[in-house]
Design an enzyme around this catalytic site. Structure first.
Site: not given
Length: 153
Positions: A30-32, A85
């Site tokens: 997942g993307y921050l 995401r």
């Protein structure tokens, strides 16, 4: 850990024989932060290992990368911030000639997509690489096949 990542990415025409004997990992990613043409911050759980990775794009096929190992508790506390995401895939590692080929078989929203990535120690080996016949079209630099784009679909 800090490194420079030099890689090429290909679609996979057909899976190689003996794939089931290769090392494999389930990956939740997942993307921050996602700035596809500049930088991104990724959370990844690969098997039992968790990490946070910062990548900075430095040109076609080359990125600066810094990775920090996370405890399961740290990963769990950050994971909710990646909602919307994320992606799931199974990665197979295949030693081939003098490189390691990573085959990602995507799950979830991207089910059916199979991509091979090859990392290189330098630009010369990047340019000289001749892919095996089971590789399909090269998609290095094609934003549609970046993990960021696939996580945002």
């Amino acid at each position: 850990m800090s490194s420079r990542e030099i890689e090429r990415k290909f679609l996979v025409r057909r899976l190689p024989t003996g794939l089931k004997r290769s090392r494999r990992y389930s990956i939740a990613q997942g993307y921050l932060v996602t700035e596809p043409d500049a930088r991104h911050v990724r959370l990844r759980k690969k098997g039992k290992n968790a990490s946070l990775t910062f990548k900075l794009v430095r040109g076609s096929g080359v990125r600066e990368e810094r990775e920090i190992k996370l405890t399961p508790k740290q990963f769990a506390s950050l994971w909710p911030a990646t909602a919307g995401r994320r992606l799931q895939k199974v990665r197979y590692e295949i030693p081939w000639r003098n490189v390691l080929i990573e085959i990602d078989i995507y799950r979830g929203e991207n089910k059916g997509l199979i991509v091979a990535e090859v990392e290189f120690p330098n630009r010369a080996s990047f340019r000289k690489f001749k892919p095996p016949d089971w590789f399909g079209r090269e998609v290095t630099g094609d934003k549609r096949y970046s993990n960021i784009a696939l996580a945002n679909e």
